[in-house]
Write a protein that holds these residues in place. Structure first.
Motif, PDB file in Angstrom:
ATOM      1  N   ALA A 128       0.872  -1.165   0.000  1.00  0.00           N
ATOM      2  CA  ALA A 128       0.000   0.000   0.000  1.00  0.00           C
ATOM      3  C   ALA A 128       0.910   1.216   0.000  1.00  0.00           C
ATOM      4  N   PHE A 129       1.207   1.730  -1.202  1.00  0.00           N
ATOM      5  CA  PHE A 129       2.131   2.854  -1.298  1.00  0.00           C
ATOM      6  C   PHE A 129       1.400   4.137  -0.936  1.00  0.00           C
ATOM      7  N   ILE A 130       1.829   4.783   0.126  1.00  0.00           N
ATOM      8  CA  ILE A 130       1.221   6.027   0.571  1.00  0.00           C
ATOM      9  C   ILE A 130       2.367   7.000   0.784  1.00  0.00           C
ATOM     10  N   ALA A 131       2.395   8.071  -0.009  1.00  0.00           N
ATOM     11  CA  ALA A 131       3.556   8.956   0.068  1.00  0.00           C
ATOM     12  C   ALA A 131       3.185  10.296   0.682  1.00  0.00           C
ATOM     13  N   GLY A 132       4.193  10.949   1.217  1.00  0.00           N
ATOM     14  CA  GLY A 132       4.089  12.349   1.601  1.00  0.00           C
ATOM     15  C   GLY A 132       3.072  12.652   2.672  1.00  0.00           C
ATOM     16  N   ASP A 133       2.285  13.711   2.440  1.00  0.00           N
ATOM     17  CA  ASP A 133       1.393  14.227   3.477  1.00  0.00           C
ATOM     18  C   ASP A 133       0.345  13.207   3.902  1.00  0.00           C
ATOM     19  N   ALA A 134      -0.095  12.372   2.945  1.00  0.00           N
ATOM     20  CA  ALA A 134      -1.092  11.365   3.305  1.00  0.00           C
ATOM     21  C   ALA A 134      -0.514  10.403   4.344  1.00  0.00           C
ATOM     22  N   PHE A 135       0.790  10.094   4.196  1.00  0.00           N
ATOM     23  CA  PHE A 135       1.475   9.217   5.139  1.00  0.00           C
ATOM     24  C   PHE A 135       1.539   9.904   6.511  1.00  0.00           C
ATOM     25  N   ALA A 136       1.866  11.207   6.498  1.00  0.00           N
ATOM     26  CA  ALA A 136       1.938  11.953   7.755  1.00  0.00           C
ATOM     27  C   ALA A 136       0.572  11.995   8.443  1.00  0.00           C
ATOM     28  N   ASP A 137      -0.480  12.195   7.650  1.00  0.00           N
ATOM     29  CA  ASP A 137      -1.833  12.218   8.222  1.00  0.00           C
ATOM     30  C   ASP A 137      -2.174  10.872   8.856  1.00  0.00           C
ATOM     31  N   LEU A 138      -1.791   9.827   8.136  1.00  0.00           N
ATOM     32  CA  LEU A 138      -2.049   8.469   8.621  1.00  0.00           C
ATOM     33  C   LEU A 138      -1.355   8.247   9.971  1.00  0.00           C
ATOM     34  N   ALA A 139      -0.114   8.705  10.058  1.00  0.00           N
ATOM     35  CA  ALA A 139       0.637   8.552  11.304  1.00  0.00           C
ATOM     36  C   ALA A 139      -0.078   9.288  12.437  1.00  0.00           C
ATOM     37  N   ARG A 140      -0.592  10.506  12.138  1.00  0.00           N
ATOM     38  CA  ARG A 140      -1.295  11.268  13.177  1.00  0.00           C
ATOM     39  C   ARG A 140      -2.572  10.556  13.604  1.00  0.00           C
ATOM     40  N   LYS A 141      -3.244   9.960  12.613  1.00  0.00           N
ATOM     41  CA  LYS A 141      -4.483   9.249  12.933  1.00  0.00           C
ATOM     42  C   LYS A 141      -4.183   8.042  13.836  1.00  0.00           C
ATOM     43  N   GLN A 142      -3.141   7.312  13.475  1.00  0.00           N
ATOM     44  CA  GLN A 142      -2.746   6.142  14.268  1.00  0.00           C
ATOM     45  C   GLN A 142      -2.335   6.554  15.675  1.00  0.00           C
ATOM     46  N   ASP A 143      -1.652   7.705  15.750  1.00  0.00           N
ATOM     47  CA  ASP A 143      -1.237   8.220  17.047  1.00  0.00           C
ATOM     48  C   ASP A 143      -2.465   8.484  17.912  1.00  0.00           C
ATOM     49  N   GLY A 144      -3.516   9.036  17.281  1.00  0.00           N
ATOM     50  CA  GLY A 144      -4.762   9.310  17.996  1.00  0.00           C
ATOM     51  C   GLY A 144      -5.412   8.030  18.505  1.00  0.00           C
ATOM     52  N   VAL A 145      -5.413   6.991  17.653  1.00  0.00           N
ATOM     53  CA  VAL A 145      -6.003   5.709  18.058  1.00  0.00           C
ATOM     54  C   VAL A 145      -5.266   5.150  19.266  1.00  0.00           C
ATOM     55  N   ALA A 146      -3.927   5.164  19.175  1.00  0.00           N
ATOM     56  CA  ALA A 146      -3.112   4.628  20.272  1.00  0.00           C
ATOM     57  C   ALA A 146      -3.387   5.414  21.556  1.00  0.00           C
ATOM     58  N   GLN A 147      -3.446   6.750  21.431  1.00  0.00           N
ATOM     59  CA  GLN A 147      -3.680   7.602  22.595  1.00  0.00           C
ATOM     60  C   GLN A 147      -5.039   7.297  23.226  1.00  0.00           C
ATOM     61  N   ALA A 148      -6.053   7.144  22.358  1.00  0.00           N
ATOM     62  CA  ALA A 148      -7.406   6.906  22.861  1.00  0.00           C
ATOM     63  C   ALA A 148      -7.481   5.582  23.620  1.00  0.00           C
ATOM     64  N   ILE A 149      -6.837   4.551  23.048  1.00  0.00           N
ATOM     65  CA  ILE A 149      -6.874   3.246  23.710  1.00  0.00           C
ATOM     66  C   ILE A 149      -6.094   3.295  25.017  1.00  0.00           C
ATOM     67  N   TRP A 150      -4.966   3.978  24.987  1.00  0.00           N
ATOM     68  CA  TRP A 150      -4.145   4.099  26.192  1.00  0.00           C
ATOM     69  C   TRP A 150      -4.910   4.833  27.292  1.00  0.00           C
ATOM     70  N   ASP A 151      -5.617   5.910  26.902  1.00  0.00           N
ATOM     71  CA  ASP A 151      -6.370   6.678  27.895  1.00  0.00           C
ATOM     72  C   ASP A 151      -7.479   5.850  28.518  1.00  0.00           C
ATOM     73  N   LYS A 152      -8.142   5.052  27.661  1.00  0.00           N
ATOM     74  CA  LYS A 152      -9.310   4.317  28.118  1.00  0.00           C
ATOM     75  C   LYS A 152      -8.939   3.050  28.884  1.00  0.00           C
ATOM     76  N   SER A 153      -8.015   2.305  28.336  1.00  0.00           N
ATOM     77  CA  SER A 153      -7.637   1.068  29.022  1.00  0.00           C
ATOM     78  C   SER A 153      -6.133   0.872  28.922  1.00  0.00           C
ATOM     79  N   PRO A 154      -5.372   1.558  29.777  1.00  0.00           N
ATOM     80  CA  PRO A 154      -3.909   1.435  29.739  1.00  0.00           C
ATOM     81  C   PRO A 154      -3.505  -0.025  29.958  1.00  0.00           C
ATOM     82  N   TRP A 155      -2.521  -0.474  29.179  1.00  0.00           N
ATOM     83  CA  TRP A 155      -2.180  -1.895  29.223  1.00  0.00           C
ATOM     84  C   TRP A 155      -1.022  -2.183  30.163  1.00  0.00           C
ATOM     85  N   LYS A 156      -0.550  -1.139  30.863  1.00  0.00           N
ATOM     86  CA  LYS A 156       0.425  -1.468  31.923  1.00  0.00           C
ATOM     87  C   LYS A 156       0.478  -0.378  32.988  1.00  0.00           C
TER      88      LYS A 156
END
Lengths: 502, 314
Positions: B286-314
């Motif tokens: 799945a070739f994703i270049a440039g800004d779309a890749f950066a947006d994706l990273a930010r979105k993933q960061d948000g998902v990780a943050q949300a899960i961590w906030d709700k149910s921290p795994w350690k």
């Protein structure tokens, strides 16, 4: 499938593919013989270079290195009491006393012949029984593997004779070291003091080199310039064909140790050191003269060396069929396969039979070549290492140790860690604390913890899950037998003695 | 969507790059894992083709800095000089999940996002001999008897864990999560019947077609590798999770340099030989270049943050 096996043979026997195995075996022996350098390291260095090679050339090199290194580790274990690889620790028990008695040459010959026999047995298991044996691996879930680790730990406490208390303290130190790093389930840092380098735990090679190689080197340098030299007559070197008849009495040990090695190999994660320890223990228990063990009994060398080679090819059974490596080396090898687009799993055998079965043949040839190449190489060159002036030998070993430990992760932190373990090892050695339990404590402690916690998670906190099936119960029974057996025997021996006096 | 992005980057490529002299020394790709691992193999394949496309005797070397789940390598890239000579592989969501559960010297803004190559969607799987034939049957039991379904994962704080968490959220089911040491161990426990179900990346299932039953794939459309498997979305659970692997540089790289590297990586991606090599290794592209890749990273960061906030795994 057996047709596929034969079909793969001609390709393996082509010049380049066969030469790769020979070069691999030689390189493996050299690497294994150097304290600090292990087969895992040699193969990880090799993996990036295999990108441009034909698959069977790359795999042949790896198979050769693996087989060679497992024997190579015995060379410094016998001559210097320094195990060249983690799996060679048990070889020092009787190998070094033999060398001191002037039978070092014979010890190396026993080692090479036993290694080869173990390797051949293992290769046959891989070639003929890989799919059925992978079913055995599936039987071992977290609770079963936990019991395997407990069995291993229990058997070493009684392995060493001597003071059981000191053995226990050593084992506890090993288990403590296994706790350092992030915990296996939640990743919580334990005893890392914020150091990222400690987060993955302490690599077994760092502990082994520090604990095992540094104290003998210090010993070596404590009596400098005492270069009495070891002539080949003192090494007890005689042609292999003349030494062979003296070994035939080990046939029972060869068979038993091969089976133990193969069995440990197909269990994920345990590896060659555990195979060698358990096999040594079982061979001693079966021996009619257990008192001579640890004082230079060639059968002890045979037991350890057969088992640590018998786990090489069998460790690839779960690796190739399930993608789970039985040993660290097998893990690196999986990477080598992946580079050539060979993904482990049942499909691998269907899609690329020529390469998979070719690889298996290469293991067999690697094991056979070991006697031809290793027999002469070891006795004619490595054994003469002892003729080097002690200060020179000591410094060469120290340099090798530093290079080896540094190259694991390319960082000085590990080198300092190794030197720290060296200081601990030196003190333990002087106070007569046994060192092998530390190594097994590190390997099996982490293994036991991880699997116990996984099992309890699966059972949702219910401890009865540990006794829920036949495999577990058999392992529990074996563990009890290995602990209680010697106690009962001692009890009866005492009674008999008392009765005799009356 | 991805085609449009690719088209955009091609237009960018037409404009002649200003950095004619780059590179004048070897480019280093830092891999946070050991040689021979999945990410390492991708890095080496990219390096090989990148070298060829840069031409003019350019040299691209792969440097393995394993440790701390990749964190030591990611940190090395984030702290490197942004001159284009130090790049690194980037694993999402793992690289950013690490910044939630322990202290890290980098975050989502520490990188210049060049190009993502692989997207390996998560799946929900059971053993072929399992009583569960559909996702619905599995979830029904997990709802009726909370915790009764043991769910194998490769680790906590990775895409497997997030996938399980998101599926549990979307379906109101409750699983007992069992984090093994790596995907292969989780898969073996599944095959041996030690856990009832599990989640793993699709590529982990391809060599086990007859042994593993894939109940659903967690992506927005069906995978070309397994068109027979429904997406979770089709089944009524809007859950998407995958493991992404791409190439990044340190933050603060010059725009011309960034443009040039993105363009060259785009040409690499277009090479049929490269595509074949990646496919042979079992990598879903799945070739994703440039800004779309950066947006994706930010979105993933948000998902990780949300899960961590709700149910921290350690």
């Amino acid at each position: 499938m057996y047709l596929d096996l034969l079909h793969a043979l001609p390709e393996v026997l082509s010049f380049t593919n066969f030469a790769a195995v020979i070069i691999g075996v030689i390189a493996g022996i050299v690497v294994g013989a150097m304290p600090g350098l292990s087969a895992t390291m040699a193969i990880s260095v090799l993996v990036p270079f295999t990108f441009g090679l034909e698959p069977l050339v790359a795999l042949g090199l790896m198979a050769g290195i693996y087989n060679g290194a497992m024997y190579g580790g015995a060379i410094p274990a016998v001559l210097l009491r320094i195990p060249g690889t983690p799996a060679a620790v048990a070889t020092t028990f009787d190998g070094y006393p033999m060398a001191q008695k002037g039978e070092g040459g014979f010890a190396l010959q026993v080692a090479v012949v036993s290694s080869s026999i173990g390797g051949v047995a293992s290769a046959f298991a891989l070639m003929l029984l890989a799919p059925p044996l992978s079913k055995v691996t599936l039987l071992f879930g977290p609770s079963e593997v936990f019991w395997v680790a407990v069995f291993g730990l229990a058997s070493i406490i009684f392995l060493l004779g001597g003071s059981a208390i000191k053995g226990l303290i050593s084992a506890c130190f090993g288990v403590f070291v296994s706790v350092i790093g992030s915990d296996p389930i939640f990743g919580t840092d334990r005893f890392t003091f914020g150091q990222l380098e400690l987060l993955d735990g302490i690599n077994i090679v760092i502990l082994l080199v520090g604990l095992y190689a540094l104290p003998p080197v210090i010993d070596l340098l404590e009596v400098p310039l005492k270069t009495d030299g070891v002539s080949s007559s003192k090494l007890g070197t005689e042609p292999l064909w003349r030494a062979l008849p003296r070994m035939t009495r080990f046939w029972k040990t060869w068979i038993r140790s091969s089976i133990i090695g193969i069995w440990i190999g197909i269990l994920p994660g345990a590896g060659g050191s555990m195979a060698a320890f358990i096999s040594y223990n079982e061979a001693r228990r079966a021996s009619k003269t257990p008192d001579t063990w640890g004082k230079g009994e060639p059968e002890g060398v045979a037991a350890a060396e057969t088992a640590n080679n018998a786990d090489t090819a069998s460790a690839l059974i779960p690796a190739l069929t399930l993608g789970i490596p039985g040993t660290a080396v097998a893990a690196v090898m999986l990477g080598g396969l992946l580079i050539h687009g060979l993904q482990p799993g049942p499909m691998l055998f269907r899609d690329n039979p020529d390469i998979v079965f070719g690889f298996m043949w290469q293991f067999l040839f690697g094991a056979i070549l070991l006697v031809l190449v290793g027999g002469s190489l070891a006795t004619n060159s490595f054994a003469r290492l002892l003729n080097l002036p002690r200060p020179l030998l000591g410094s060469v070993i120290i340099v090798l140790m530093l290079i080896g430990v540094y190259s694991i992760h390319s960082r000085m932190f590990d080198v300092y860690l190794m030197l720290g373990f060296g200081a601990i090892g030196y003190v333990m050695d002087k106070l007569n604390f046994p060192l092998p339990p530390v190594v097994l404590g590190l390997i099996l402690g982490g293994f036991a913890e991880e699997n116990l916690r996984l099992a309890l998670r699966i059972g949702r906190g219910d401890w009865t899950i540990l006794f829920a099936n036949v495999t577990s119960l058999v392992l529990v029974a074996l563990t009890v037998a290995v602990v209680v057996g010697p106690m009962i025997k001692r009890h009866f021996d005492k009674k008999r003695e008392a009765g005799g006096e009356v | 969507m991805k085609e449009i992005l690719a088209a955009l980057t091609i237009t960018g490529f037409a404009a002649a790059p200003a950095f004619a002299e780059f590179p004048d020394k070897p480019i280093k790709i830092v891999v946070g894992y050991s040689a021979g691992g999945g990410t390492d193999v991708i890095a080496r394949t990219v390096a090989q083709f990148l070298e060829k496309e840069l031409g003019d005797g350019a040299s691209v070397i792969v440097k393995n800095i394993p440790g701390a789940g990749g964190q030591i390598g990611f940190t090395e890239v984030a702290k490197a000089a942004p001159d284009g000579y130090t790049l690194g592989t980037f694993n999402l969501p793992a690289a950013l999940a690490l910044t939630k559960d322990r202290s890290a010297d980098y975050d989502v803004n520490s990188f210049t996002y060049l190009a993502n190559f692989v997207e390996d969607s998560n799946t929900v799987v059971v053993s072929a001999s399992s009583e569960f034939k559909t996702l619905e049957e599995l979830l029904a039991l997990a709802k009726k008897n909370p915790g009764a379904v043991t769910f194998g994962l490769s680790s906590l704080g990775g895409n497997d864990h997030f996938a399980a968490n998101m599926l549990a959220d979307a379906s109101k089911a409750d699983f007992t999560l069992v984090p093994f040491k790596g995907a292969a161990m989780a898969r073996t426990a599944l095959l041996g019947g030690h856990v009832a179900a599990g989640t793993m990346a699709l590529s982990q299932t391809t060599s086990f077609k007859d042994e593993i039953r894939v109940l659903a794939v967690l992506s927005d459309e069906r995978s070309p590798f397994r068109p027979d498997v429904p997406t979770a979305k089709e089944l009524g659970y809007d859950v998407e999770m995958s493991s992404l692997r791409g190439i990044v540089g340190p933050a603060g790289m010059d725009a011309d340099l960034t443009g040039k590297l993105r363009d060259v990586l785009n040409v690499v991606n277009k090479n049929p030989d490269f595509q074949k090599a990646m496919a042979d290794q079992g990598n879903p592209m799945a070739f994703i270049a440039g800004d779309a890749f950066a947006d994706l990273a930010r979105k993933q960061d948000g998902v990780a943050q949300a899960i961590w906030d709700k149910s921290p795994w350690k």
